[in-house]
Design a protein around this motif. Structure first.
Motif, PDB file in Angstrom:
ATOM      1  N   ASN A   1       0.831  -1.200   0.000  1.00 35.32           N
ATOM      2  CA  ASN A   1       0.000   0.000   0.000  1.00 35.32           C
ATOM      3  C   ASN A   1       0.874   1.262   0.000  1.00 35.32           C
ATOM      4  O   ASN A   1       0.946   1.992   0.989  1.00 35.32           O
ATOM      5  N   ARG A   2       1.531   1.512  -1.124  1.00 36.08           N
ATOM      6  CA  ARG A   2       2.471   2.627  -1.245  1.00 36.08           C
ATOM      7  C   ARG A   2       1.814   3.992  -1.080  1.00 36.08           C
ATOM      8  O   ARG A   2       2.461   4.960  -0.717  1.00 36.08           O
ATOM      9  N   ARG A   3       0.549   4.078  -1.393  1.00 29.61           N
ATOM     10  CA  ARG A   3      -0.152   5.364  -1.381  1.00 29.61           C
ATOM     11  C   ARG A   3      -0.995   5.569  -0.116  1.00 29.61           C
ATOM     12  O   ARG A   3      -1.779   6.504  -0.043  1.00 29.61           O
ATOM     13  N   ALA A   4      -0.853   4.687   0.828  1.00 26.94           N
ATOM     14  CA  ALA A   4      -1.632   4.757   2.071  1.00 26.94           C
ATOM     15  C   ALA A   4      -3.125   4.897   1.802  1.00 26.94           C
ATOM     16  O   ALA A   4      -3.828   5.698   2.408  1.00 26.94           O
ATOM     17  N   GLU A   5      -3.617   4.083   0.873  1.00 27.09           N
ATOM     18  CA  GLU A   5      -5.037   4.109   0.508  1.00 27.09           C
ATOM     19  C   GLU A   5      -5.868   3.336   1.523  1.00 27.09           C
ATOM     20  O   GLU A   5      -5.359   2.490   2.252  1.00 27.09           O
ATOM     21  N   ARG A   6      -7.145   3.609   1.519  1.00 32.92           N
ATOM     22  CA  ARG A   6      -8.070   2.827   2.333  1.00 32.92           C
ATOM     23  C   ARG A   6      -8.532   1.643   1.483  1.00 32.92           C
ATOM     24  O   ARG A   6      -8.865   1.810   0.314  1.00 32.92           O
ATOM     25  N   PRO A   7      -8.572   0.458   2.069  1.00 36.53           N
ATOM     26  CA  PRO A   7      -9.032  -0.700   1.299  1.00 36.53           C
ATOM     27  C   PRO A   7     -10.524  -0.623   1.011  1.00 36.53           C
ATOM     28  O   PRO A   7     -11.275  -0.021   1.773  1.00 36.53           O
ATOM     29  N   THR A   8     -10.936  -1.240  -0.082  1.00 35.71           N
ATOM     30  CA  THR A   8     -12.361  -1.283  -0.401  1.00 35.71           C
ATOM     31  C   THR A   8     -13.119  -2.115   0.629  1.00 35.71           C
ATOM     32  O   THR A   8     -14.269  -1.827   0.925  1.00 35.71           O
ATOM     33  N   ASP A   9     -12.456  -3.130   1.174  1.00 34.17           N
ATOM     34  CA  ASP A   9     -13.052  -3.952   2.224  1.00 34.17           C
ATOM     35  C   ASP A   9     -11.924  -4.346   3.187  1.00 34.17           C
ATOM     36  O   ASP A   9     -11.140  -5.248   2.889  1.00 34.17           O
ATOM     37  N   PRO A  10     -11.813  -3.684   4.336  1.00 36.81           N
ATOM     38  CA  PRO A  10     -10.717  -3.964   5.272  1.00 36.81           C
ATOM     39  C   PRO A  10     -10.637  -5.425   5.717  1.00 36.81           C
ATOM     40  O   PRO A  10      -9.567  -5.906   6.058  1.00 36.81           O
ATOM     41  N   ALA A  11     -11.745  -6.132   5.678  1.00 39.63           N
ATOM     42  CA  ALA A  11     -11.766  -7.516   6.144  1.00 39.63           C
ATOM     43  C   ALA A  11     -10.949  -8.458   5.256  1.00 39.63           C
ATOM     44  O   ALA A  11     -10.543  -9.523   5.706  1.00 39.63           O
ATOM     45  N   ILE A  12     -10.708  -8.084   3.996  1.00 37.12           N
ATOM     46  CA  ILE A  12      -9.976  -8.996   3.106  1.00 37.12           C
ATOM     47  C   ILE A  12      -8.479  -8.734   3.074  1.00 37.12           C
ATOM     48  O   ILE A  12      -7.725  -9.516   2.514  1.00 37.12           O
ATOM     49  N   VAL A  13      -8.038  -7.640   3.676  1.00 40.76           N
ATOM     50  CA  VAL A  13      -6.606  -7.343   3.712  1.00 40.76           C
ATOM     51  C   VAL A  13      -5.959  -8.244   4.750  1.00 40.76           C
ATOM     52  O   VAL A  13      -6.413  -8.328   5.886  1.00 40.76           O
ATOM     53  N   GLN A  14      -4.899  -8.935   4.354  1.00 38.80           N
ATOM     54  CA  GLN A  14      -4.178  -9.792   5.294  1.00 38.80           C
ATOM     55  C   GLN A  14      -2.877  -9.116   5.714  1.00 38.80           C
ATOM     56  O   GLN A  14      -2.794  -8.564   6.793  1.00 38.80           O
ATOM     57  N   ASP A  15      -1.876  -9.189   4.875  1.00 37.20           N
ATOM     58  CA  ASP A  15      -0.599  -8.550   5.170  1.00 37.20           C
ATOM     59  C   ASP A  15      -0.529  -7.240   4.406  1.00 37.20           C
ATOM     60  O   ASP A  15      -0.787  -7.202   3.213  1.00 37.20           O
ATOM     61  N   GLU A  16      -0.183  -6.157   5.089  1.00 36.67           N
ATOM     62  CA  GLU A  16      -0.111  -4.838   4.451  1.00 36.67           C
ATOM     63  C   GLU A  16       1.219  -4.190   4.810  1.00 36.67           C
ATOM     64  O   GLU A  16       1.602  -4.144   5.983  1.00 36.67           O
ATOM     65  N   LEU A  17       1.913  -3.724   3.787  1.00 38.51           N
ATOM     66  CA  LEU A  17       3.186  -3.028   3.958  1.00 38.51           C
ATOM     67  C   LEU A  17       3.167  -1.743   3.144  1.00 38.51           C
ATOM     68  O   LEU A  17       2.527  -1.686   2.085  1.00 38.51           O
ATOM     69  N   PRO A  18       3.917  -0.726   3.563  1.00 37.65           N
ATOM     70  CA  PRO A  18       3.972   0.515   2.791  1.00 37.65           C
ATOM     71  C   PRO A  18       4.897   0.427   1.577  1.00 37.65           C
ATOM     72  O   PRO A  18       4.874   1.288   0.701  1.00 37.65           O
TER      73      PRO A  18
END
Length: 121
Positions: A93-110
């Motif tokens: 997530n290079r742009r620090a965006e909000r996910p369309t559905d936070p429940a499906i995000v597992q691992d997140e890195l900048p």
């Protein structure tokens, strides 16, 4: 990016590109990265563009990965489609965006840096 991809390969991960880019553009990207990829699946190969399921389906059927983490920047084009067949997801997530559905995000890195630490060997 090259360093992180090289470390992933050294740790035993196979690398693949699943892309909407055309063959010429992705060939140039591969030359610049100077890291070997085990597979490349383009929109032209599968007859569809992401976020359609064709890329994931073609990769799974053609290369039968033992373990698979779909890592990408686009939430809509990559993370959401990888969620449908329940593929592990690493969102860069290079742009620090909000996910369309936070429940499906597992691992997140900048950034890609540190991905191996998240995935493990």
């Amino acid at each position: 990016m090259r360093e992180e991809l090289t470390m992933l390969r050294a740790a035993g991960w196979r690398l693949a590109l699943l892309t909407n880019c055309d063959r010429d553009l992705i060939a140039e990207t591969r030359r610049r990265l100077e890291v070997p990829f085990d597979a490349v699946v383009t929109a032209a190969n599968v007859g569809a563009c992401k976020p359609a399921d064709a890329h994931c389906t073609a990769y799974r059927e053609s290369f039968e990965p033992d373990r698979w983490v779909h890592t990408a920047q686009s939430n809509v084009h990559d993370i959401v489609p990888a969620h449908r067949p329940d593929i592990r997801r690493g969102w860069i997530n290079r742009r620090a965006e909000r996910p369309t559905d936070p429940a499906i995000v597992q691992d997140e890195l900048p950034a890609l840096h540190g991905l191996l630490n998240v995935l493990g060997p």
